[in-house]
Motif scaffolding. Structure first.
Motif, PDB file in Angstrom:
ATOM      1  N   ILE A  94       0.844  -1.200   0.000  1.00  0.00           N
ATOM      2  CA  ILE A  94       0.000   0.000   0.000  1.00  0.00           C
ATOM      3  C   ILE A  94       0.877   1.248   0.000  1.00  0.00           C
ATOM      4  N   THR A  95       0.594   2.159  -0.932  1.00  0.00           N
ATOM      5  CA  THR A  95       1.319   3.419  -1.045  1.00  0.00           C
ATOM      6  C   THR A  95       0.360   4.576  -0.807  1.00  0.00           C
ATOM      7  N   GLU A  96       0.720   5.491   0.089  1.00  0.00           N
ATOM      8  CA  GLU A  96      -0.091   6.677   0.375  1.00  0.00           C
ATOM      9  C   GLU A  96       0.534   7.900  -0.291  1.00  0.00           C
ATOM     10  N   LYS A  97      -0.192   8.491  -1.232  1.00  0.00           N
ATOM     11  CA  LYS A  97       0.254   9.726  -1.869  1.00  0.00           C
ATOM     12  C   LYS A  97      -0.972  10.492  -2.332  1.00  0.00           C
ATOM     13  N   MET A  98      -0.757  11.698  -2.834  1.00  0.00           N
ATOM     14  CA  MET A  98      -1.849  12.497  -3.372  1.00  0.00           C
ATOM     15  C   MET A  98      -2.241  11.986  -4.757  1.00  0.00           C
ATOM     16  N   SER A 102      -2.709  17.512  -4.288  1.00  0.00           N
ATOM     17  CA  SER A 102      -4.057  16.973  -4.135  1.00  0.00           C
ATOM     18  C   SER A 102      -4.996  17.516  -5.207  1.00  0.00           C
ATOM     19  N   THR A 103      -5.996  16.720  -5.543  1.00  0.00           N
ATOM     20  CA  THR A 103      -7.032  17.168  -6.473  1.00  0.00           C
ATOM     21  C   THR A 103      -7.822  18.323  -5.886  1.00  0.00           C
ATOM     22  N   LEU A 104      -8.083  18.260  -4.577  1.00  0.00           N
ATOM     23  CA  LEU A 104      -8.871  19.300  -3.915  1.00  0.00           C
ATOM     24  C   LEU A 104      -8.209  20.664  -4.015  1.00  0.00           C
ATOM     25  N   PHE A 105      -6.903  20.716  -3.935  1.00  0.00           N
ATOM     26  CA  PHE A 105      -6.179  21.983  -4.061  1.00  0.00           C
ATOM     27  C   PHE A 105      -6.486  22.637  -5.400  1.00  0.00           C
ATOM     28  N   GLN A 106      -6.388  21.847  -6.462  1.00  0.00           N
ATOM     29  CA  GLN A 106      -6.624  22.402  -7.795  1.00  0.00           C
ATOM     30  C   GLN A 106      -8.082  22.814  -7.982  1.00  0.00           C
ATOM     31  N   ILE A 107      -9.004  22.034  -7.430  1.00  0.00           N
ATOM     32  CA  ILE A 107     -10.428  22.383  -7.514  1.00  0.00           C
ATOM     33  C   ILE A 107     -10.666  23.736  -6.868  1.00  0.00           C
TER      34      ILE A 107
END
Length: 274
Positions: free
Chosen positions: A125-129, A202-207
């Protein structure tokens, strides 16, 4: 010498009769005799069987040969079974990527259930944005990833996306902030607020950046983090406001924060890409 020849020998050992042995290995009796003669020559002329018109019996050399042949065939079958386990998905390594939010909100139990059902599969398991996980998918360093995507996302080339959760972006503020009793806030009203956001990967940052640009202003970002609990904690301490998903806001609803709908932001989808 090959595996088939060993199988022929063991069939003769089993039946002690060339004709019956030939039926088992699906070749003619004459062909079986030729294979046996060829094998004996390959072994230096050693005789493996005493042949009569009615029976075929092992010689002393043949008994020793059969012992090793049986062991080799058993190991060969074990090897094939192990390889079939890999091709059937029962063995191997599954590399999974996930955004940090997912790993702490439901995926742990999913991963545990998978591991119990398939104990022979190693789960990495890899945790990243999201953007980083997409890069790893493209480089074939992950088999699948749980990521967040905006509603109007462009299809990721060579991958399929499966919707899991549909969510929306909300504004969170410290309890007692002037927006506390407001149900809905327009983006233009928060343009002078210090913002604490998920980091740029993160996707949220760009949104959030795209939505604010569309509303005619640029966010004053004072802190960034990849951990949602840190962001909520900073907001609860009054160091700024933030835009996060409604499900995350609800998870931290007992913290010292208030939740307001944020008008003008596209709803993100959470998806699994593989």
């Amino acid at each position: 010498m090959n595996i088939e020849q060993l199988k022929y020998v063991m069939a003769i050992v089993k039946h002690q009769h060339l004709t019956n042995a030939s039926y088992e290995v699906s070749i003619s009796q004459s062909s079986l005799s030729k294979y046996l003669i060829k094998l004996e020559k390959e072994l230096g002329g050693v005789q493996l069987f005493d042949r009569t018109t009615r029976t075929v019996k092992l010689t002393a050399a043949g008994q020793e040969f059969a012992k090793y042949a049986n062991r080799i065939l058993n190991e060969y079958d074990n090897m094939l079974n192990e390889m079939r386990a890999f091709t059937s998905g029962e063995r191997g390594v599954l590399s999974v990527g996930t955004i940090p939010v997912y790993s702490s909100r439901g995926l742990i139990s999913l991963f545990a259930s998978f591991q119990k059902k398939y104990p022979a599969i190693q789960l990495d398991i890899t945790e990243k944005m999201s953007s980083e996980l997409i890069g790893l998918l493209k480089k074939a360093e992950l088999d699948l990833a749980f990521i967040a995507l905006p509603e109007n996302f462009e299809k990721i080339e060579a991958f399929s996306a499966y919707p899991m959760i549909k969510d929306e972006v909300v504004l969170i503020t410290q309890m007692g902030h002037p927006f506390t009793n407001r149900e809905s806030i327009s983006l233009s009203e928060v343009k002078n607020e210090p913002f604490i956001l998920m980091n740029q990967a993160s996707t949220l940052f760009q949104i959030c950046m795209d939505a604010c640009k569309k509303a005619g202003f640029t966010l004053d970002i004072t802190h960034e983090s990849s951990q949602i609990d840190i962001i909520v904690g900073l907001v609860a301490e009054g160091l700024g406001v933030s835009l996060i998903t409604s499900k995350e806001a609800e998870y931290f609803s007992k913290a010292n924060i208030t939740i307001n709908q944020a008008g003008g932001i596209n709803q993100p989808y959470h998806r699994t890409c593989c």
